[in-house]
Design a protein around this motif. Structure first.
Motif, PDB file in Angstrom:
ATOM      1  N   VAL A 219     -24.018  73.649  -6.678  1.00 60.73           N
ATOM      2  CA  VAL A 219     -23.221  74.079  -5.191  1.00 60.73           C
ATOM      3  C   VAL A 219     -22.050  74.493  -5.315  1.00 60.73           C
ATOM      4  CG1 VAL A 219     -22.356  72.944  -3.075  1.00 60.73           C
ATOM      5  CG2 VAL A 219     -24.494  72.522  -3.854  1.00 60.73           C
ATOM      6  N   PHE A 220     -21.373  73.937  -6.222  1.00 66.10           N
ATOM      7  CA  PHE A 220     -19.762  74.154  -6.514  1.00 66.10           C
ATOM      8  C   PHE A 220     -19.340  75.470  -7.398  1.00 66.10           C
ATOM      9  CE2 PHE A 220     -19.748  69.542  -5.180  1.00 66.10           C
ATOM     10  CZ  PHE A 220     -18.983  69.717  -4.205  1.00 66.10           C
ATOM     11  N   ASN A 221     -20.549  75.766  -8.013  1.00 67.75           N
ATOM     12  CA  ASN A 221     -20.201  76.971  -8.724  1.00 67.75           C
ATOM     13  C   ASN A 221     -20.626  78.208  -7.997  1.00 67.75           C
ATOM     14  OD1 ASN A 221     -19.490  77.799 -11.455  1.00 67.75           O
ATOM     15  ND2 ASN A 221     -21.460  78.648 -11.680  1.00 67.75           N
ATOM     16  N   TRP A 222     -21.209  78.178  -6.988  1.00 63.59           N
ATOM     17  CA  TRP A 222     -21.591  79.168  -5.777  1.00 63.59           C
ATOM     18  C   TRP A 222     -20.368  80.264  -5.782  1.00 63.59           C
ATOM     19  CZ3 TRP A 222     -20.011  81.713  -1.524  1.00 63.59           C
ATOM     20  CH2 TRP A 222     -21.054  82.686  -0.942  1.00 63.59           C
ATOM     21  N   PRO A 223     -20.620  81.563  -5.837  1.00 63.59           N
ATOM     22  CA  PRO A 223     -21.830  82.351  -5.961  1.00 63.59           C
ATOM     23  C   PRO A 223     -22.082  82.988  -7.604  1.00 63.59           C
ATOM     24  CG  PRO A 223     -20.062  83.766  -5.190  1.00 63.59           C
ATOM     25  CD  PRO A 223     -19.453  82.519  -5.332  1.00 63.59           C
ATOM     26  N   GLU A 224     -21.528  82.144  -8.318  1.00 68.49           N
ATOM     27  CA  GLU A 224     -21.514  82.615  -9.686  1.00 68.49           C
ATOM     28  C   GLU A 224     -22.432  81.982 -10.787  1.00 68.49           C
ATOM     29  OE1 GLU A 224     -19.575  85.102 -10.288  1.00 68.49           O
ATOM     30  OE2 GLU A 224     -18.154  85.109  -8.800  1.00 68.49           O
ATOM     31  N   TRP A 225     -22.741  83.002 -11.868  1.00 65.21           N
ATOM     32  CA  TRP A 225     -23.457  82.051 -12.874  1.00 65.21           C
ATOM     33  C   TRP A 225     -22.448  81.684 -14.011  1.00 65.21           C
ATOM     34  CZ3 TRP A 225     -22.769  84.482 -17.353  1.00 65.21           C
ATOM     35  CH2 TRP A 225     -22.532  85.875 -17.415  1.00 65.21           C
ATOM     36  N   LEU A 237     -27.074  76.692 -18.553  1.00 66.65           N
ATOM     37  CA  LEU A 237     -26.866  77.945 -17.743  1.00 66.65           C
ATOM     38  C   LEU A 237     -26.674  77.403 -16.267  1.00 66.65           C
ATOM     39  CD1 LEU A 237     -26.664  81.132 -16.925  1.00 66.65           C
ATOM     40  CD2 LEU A 237     -29.278  80.878 -16.967  1.00 66.65           C
ATOM     41  N   LEU A 238     -25.732  77.524 -15.607  1.00 69.31           N
ATOM     42  CA  LEU A 238     -25.526  77.276 -14.125  1.00 69.31           C
ATOM     43  C   LEU A 238     -25.800  78.365 -13.351  1.00 69.31           C
ATOM     44  CD1 LEU A 238     -23.916  74.788 -15.281  1.00 69.31           C
ATOM     45  CD2 LEU A 238     -22.341  75.003 -13.398  1.00 69.31           C
ATOM     46  N   TYR A 239     -26.345  78.333 -12.354  1.00 67.10           N
ATOM     47  CA  TYR A 239     -26.621  79.423 -11.438  1.00 67.10           C
ATOM     48  C   TYR A 239     -26.387  78.781 -10.073  1.00 67.10           C
ATOM     49  CZ  TYR A 239     -31.012  77.115 -10.883  1.00 67.10           C
ATOM     50  OH  TYR A 239     -32.174  76.216 -10.677  1.00 67.10           O
ATOM     51  N   PRO A 240     -26.183  79.883  -8.743  1.00 70.71           N
ATOM     52  CA  PRO A 240     -26.014  79.147  -7.465  1.00 70.71           C
ATOM     53  C   PRO A 240     -27.256  78.554  -6.982  1.00 70.71           C
ATOM     54  CG  PRO A 240     -25.869  81.525  -7.585  1.00 70.71           C
ATOM     55  CD  PRO A 240     -26.100  81.001  -9.048  1.00 70.71           C
TER      56      PRO A 240
END
Length: 345
Positions: A219-225, A237-240
Motif C-alpha cells: 500500500v505504502f509503495n504505491w504507485p511504484e515497483w 519485488l514490491l508492487y502496488p
C-alpha cells in the motif's frame, strides 16, 4: 523517473520458488519514507496527514532509523527488510529475522548504498557495531509500527490478502506472463526474463538471491515497483496492491482523517437494505474478514455472517479465499449502489 532498464533472469527452478508474501516490516519502512517526501502520492495522503498530526502531538525519536531509510539515494540498505520467511509473518518475527542478519551482509549493503559519499552517523555506527545497532533499529521500528501502522493494519492486511488471492489466480490461469504484466505497467515478462522499467534505456542486471523471487504487494509503495538489486536473502519485488485506495476510502476510523461520507449517502442505502447491512456494505469498499467486521461494529461474527449471506445472495458482495483467510468485498453492483446513493444527494 527511473532511467534504467533492469533485467531479472528466472529459470524454471527460480519460477518454482517464486511466492507471495505480506511484510508489515516493509510497509512500516515504506510508510516512513512517505513521511519524508514533500509531495507524497495522493493515494496515501489521508494517512500522511493523520500520521503527521499524530507526530506533531507526540514525536517519534528515530536517530538510527531515519537517516538510513529517508535519503535522496536511489536505494537503501536491503538487509532492513529480509525476505519474509512465510506468506504472512508477524511483525515480531520479522524483527527477529532482521536482528539475526550476519555482520558481513550488513557491511556489504552499507558499502553498496553509501559508497564513497558521506555516511550518516547511524550508518557508520551500524558498520562498526552491527549487533548492537540492529537491536537499536529494531526498537525504533517497533515504535513506528505500534504508533503509525498497527492502528490501520487490519484494513491494510485485508487489501494485501485480496491482492494475493487475485494474482495467484492469474498465475494459475495464465502463467508468469499474465501475472507479471498485471503487477505494474513497468513490468514485462519475455523469454524467461523479467524486464522492469519506466524508461527504455541501457539494461542493468539484478543479482538474484536464492530460491526465486518473493512478490510483495504494498500500500505504502504505491504507485511504484521496487526490487532488491543485491541481497543475502531471497530477492523481493514490491508492487502496488490492487485496491490500495480503498484502505483510506472510508476515512481513518476515529483518527480524524479521510473523507467522511455525507449523511444522505448512508440514509439512502439504509432505506433499501436496512441499517446493519448498509453499514456492512459501506465498510466493504475495502476487503475484510468476518471477524474484522465483527470487531469493527461490536457484534458477533455470527451476526455478521448472516448479513453477509443476504448481501451475497443479492449480488452486492463478493467472497474470495486467500490462503486460510476468507475475504469479503463489495461487488461491482454493490459499489454502483453506494455510488448511486451518493450521486442522489
Amino acid at each position: 523517473m527511473r532511467n534504467t532498464l533492469l533485467v531479472l533472469e528466472l529459470d524454471v527452478a527460480d519460477l518454482a520458488g517464486t511466492r507471495f508474501a505480506i511484510s508489515p516490516l516493509c510497509e512500516t519502512q515504506k510508510a516512513l519514507q512517505l513521511l519524508g517526501k514533500p509531495r507524497p502520492p495522493p493515494l496515501n495522503q489521508p494517512w500522511v496527514r493523520w500520521a503527521r498530526a499524530q507526530l506533531g502531538r507526540r514525536p517519534l525519536r528515530l536517530p538510527r532509523l531515519w537517516p538510513l531509510v529517508v535519503t535522496d539515494l536511489p536505494y537503501w540498505p536491503e538487509f532492513l527488510v529480509p525476505a519474509p520467511p512465510g506468506r504472512t509473518p508477524g511483525f515480531e518475527e520479522e524483527l527477529a529475522r532482521l536482528c539475526a542478519t550476519p555482520d558481513e551482509p550488513v557491511r556489504a549493503s552499507l558499502r553498496r548504498v553509501f559508497g564513497e559519499g558521506p555516511w550518516p552517523e547511524s550508518a557508520t555506527r551500524l558498520f562498526d557495531r552491527p549487533r548492537e545497532s540492529l537491536a537499536e533499529l529494531a526498537a525504533e521500528l517497533a515504535d513506528c509500527h505500534d504508533r503509525l501502522i498497527a492502528p490501520h493494519w487490519e484494513r491494510i492486511r485485508s487489501v494485501l490478502d485480496a491482492d494475493i488471492a487475485y494474482h495467484a489466480g492469474l498465475l494459475a490461469g495464465g502463467g508468469a506472463q499474465a501475472l507479471f504484466s498485471d503487477l505494474h505497467p513497468g513490468l514485462r515478462w519475455s523469454a524467461g526474463r523479467l524486464f522492469l522499467s519506466d524508461a527504455d534505456t541501457g539494461p542493468d542486471q539484478i543479482t538474484l538471491g536464492p530460491d526465486g523471487v518473493v512478490l510483495m504487494p504494498s500500500v505504502f509503495n504505491w504507485p511504484e515497483w521496487s526490487v532488491k538489486k543485491d541481497t543475502s536473502t531471497q530477492t523481493t519485488l514490491l508492487y502496488p496492491a490492487r485496491g490500495a485506495a480503498t484502505v483510506w476510502e472510508a476515512g481513518l476510523d476515529g483518527f480524524g482523517a479521510g473523507k467522511p461520507g455525507r449523511p444522505g449517502d448512508q440514509r439512502a442505502v439504509e432505506s433499501l437494505l436496512g441499517a446493519p447491512r448498509a453499514r456492512l456494505l459501506g465498510a466493504l469498499r475495502s476487503p475484510a474478514t468476518t471477524s474484522a467486521l465483527a470487531r469493527r461494529f461490536g457484534v458477533t461474527p455470527g451476526a455478521v455472517s448472516q448479513h453477509l449471506a443476504v448481501l451475497r445472495r443479492g449480488g452486492l458482495v463478493d467472497r474470495r479465499r486467500s490462503g486460510r483467510t476468507v475475504l469479503y468485498q463489495a461487488s461491482e453492483l454493490g459499489l454502483a449502489l453506494l455510488g448511486a446513493a451518493g450521486a442522489a444527494w
